[in-house]
Design a protein around this motif. Structure first.
Motif, mmCIF file in Angstrom:
data_model
loop_
_atom_site.group_PDB
_atom_site.id
_atom_site.type_symbol
_atom_site.label_atom_id
_atom_site.label_comp_id
_atom_site.label_asym_id
_atom_site.label_seq_id
_atom_site.Cartn_x
_atom_site.Cartn_y
_atom_site.Cartn_z
ATOM 1 N N ALA A 54 0.834 -1.208 0.000
ATOM 2 C CA ALA A 54 0.000 0.000 0.000
ATOM 3 C C ALA A 54 0.865 1.254 0.000
ATOM 4 O O ALA A 54 0.570 2.230 -0.707
ATOM 5 C CB ALA A 54 -0.929 -0.009 1.206
ATOM 6 N N THR A 55 1.947 1.247 0.766
ATOM 7 C CA THR A 55 2.832 2.408 0.823
ATOM 8 C C THR A 55 3.497 2.640 -0.534
ATOM 9 O O THR A 55 3.589 3.778 -1.001
ATOM 10 C CB THR A 55 3.900 2.226 1.926
ATOM 11 O OG1 THR A 55 3.226 2.064 3.172
ATOM 12 C CG2 THR A 55 4.838 3.414 1.989
ATOM 13 N N ILE A 56 3.934 1.550 -1.162
ATOM 14 C CA ILE A 56 4.562 1.679 -2.486
ATOM 15 C C ILE A 56 3.567 2.286 -3.477
ATOM 16 O O ILE A 56 3.916 3.153 -4.277
ATOM 17 C CB ILE A 56 5.054 0.308 -2.998
ATOM 18 C CG1 ILE A 56 6.140 -0.255 -2.101
ATOM 19 C CG2 ILE A 56 5.546 0.407 -4.434
ATOM 20 C CD1 ILE A 56 6.435 -1.733 -2.347
ATOM 21 N N LEU A 57 2.330 1.834 -3.403
ATOM 22 C CA LEU A 57 1.307 2.309 -4.338
ATOM 23 C C LEU A 57 0.944 3.775 -4.118
ATOM 24 O O LEU A 57 0.779 4.524 -5.072
ATOM 25 C CB LEU A 57 0.027 1.481 -4.189
ATOM 26 C CG LEU A 57 0.030 0.089 -4.789
ATOM 27 C CD1 LEU A 57 -1.188 -0.685 -4.328
ATOM 28 C CD2 LEU A 57 0.061 0.178 -6.296
ATOM 29 N N LEU A 58 0.794 4.175 -2.872
ATOM 30 C CA LEU A 58 0.180 5.474 -2.587
ATOM 31 C C LEU A 58 1.139 6.581 -2.174
ATOM 32 O O LEU A 58 0.751 7.745 -2.177
ATOM 33 C CB LEU A 58 -0.895 5.299 -1.506
ATOM 34 C CG LEU A 58 -2.039 4.359 -1.910
ATOM 35 C CD1 LEU A 58 -2.989 4.161 -0.750
ATOM 36 C CD2 LEU A 58 -2.761 4.899 -3.137
ATOM 37 N N SER A 59 2.349 6.227 -1.802
ATOM 38 C CA SER A 59 3.280 7.265 -1.362
ATOM 39 C C SER A 59 4.304 7.551 -2.453
ATOM 40 O O SER A 59 5.151 6.713 -2.758
ATOM 41 C CB SER A 59 3.988 6.835 -0.074
ATOM 42 O OG SER A 59 4.940 7.807 0.286
ATOM 43 N N SER A 60 4.237 8.744 -2.988
ATOM 44 C CA SER A 60 5.200 9.109 -4.043
ATOM 45 C C SER A 60 6.591 9.343 -3.471
ATOM 46 O O SER A 60 7.560 9.441 -4.216
ATOM 47 C CB SER A 60 4.715 10.350 -4.793
ATOM 48 O OG SER A 60 4.567 11.426 -3.892
ATOM 49 N N SER A 61 6.696 9.412 -2.132
ATOM 50 C CA SER A 61 8.013 9.602 -1.528
ATOM 51 C C SER A 61 8.783 8.283 -1.412
ATOM 52 O O SER A 61 9.948 8.280 -1.027
ATOM 53 C CB SER A 61 7.872 10.257 -0.152
ATOM 54 O OG SER A 61 7.199 9.388 0.729
#
Length: 172
Positions: A54-61
């Motif tokens: 989920a973090t990879i998908l939604l966080s552009s940072s």
């Protein structure tokens, strides 16, 4: 409010597809145990993999390569822990709990129930979910290492050899 930018949507689509494909490959490489949820550590890895994806998908940072590294790290650690604990009984005992007998021959085991902070109603629910209406028809209810209940009826009990590693099973 509805959309920040089409670039962000494109990033989610591209990184999402790449991350999903990578996660499938990682899971195939590390085996079924990675998502088995046989114990608390397996469950933690499953949740952590989902959170990382989920973090990879939604966080552009977080770059795709950073996310890939995190996924590989989690799956690799799970593989090492599972491999080690399957070969070293002392490590297995340190990392996992034993299954515990909660009900034997239709009778609740109050000390075991207290130790695991369970109410009789929760055990009855597990029995009912197996389609059994009479506790006297139940030979054993076991709290497994992954938090699920195993209900063994009198007709399924056999010689009871499946209960060898169950705490309190020998003290009936």
């Amino acid at each position: 409010m509805w959309i920040d930018s089409w670039d962000a949507i494109g990033r989610v689509l591209l990184v999402g597809a790449a991350s999903y494909g990578t996660l499938v490959l990682i899971l195939r490489a590390t085996g079924k145990r990675t998502l088995s949820q046989l114990n608390a550590f397996d469950f933690i890895v499953t949740v952590a993999l989902g959170s990382t994806l989920a973090t990879i998908l939604l966080s552009s940072s977080v770059s795709w390569l950073e996310g890939l590294t995190a996924l590989i790290l989690l799956a690799g650690l799970q593989f090492v822990v599972a491999w080690s604990s399957s070969r070293l009984p002392s490590l297995r005992n340190l990392l996992t709990t034993q299954p515990a007998l909660l009900l034997a021959d239709g009778q609740f085991l109050p000390d075991s129930m207290k130790e695991h902070r369970l109410a009789e109603s929760e055990v009855r629910q597990a029995v009912r979910m197996q389609g059994i209406g009479d506790l006297n028809d139940v030979r054993a209810v076991i709290l497994e290492t992954n938090g699920t209940f195993s209900v063994i009826s009198s007709s399924q009990y056999g010689n009871g050899s499946a209960l060898e590693d169950v705490r309190h099973a020998g003290r009936r």
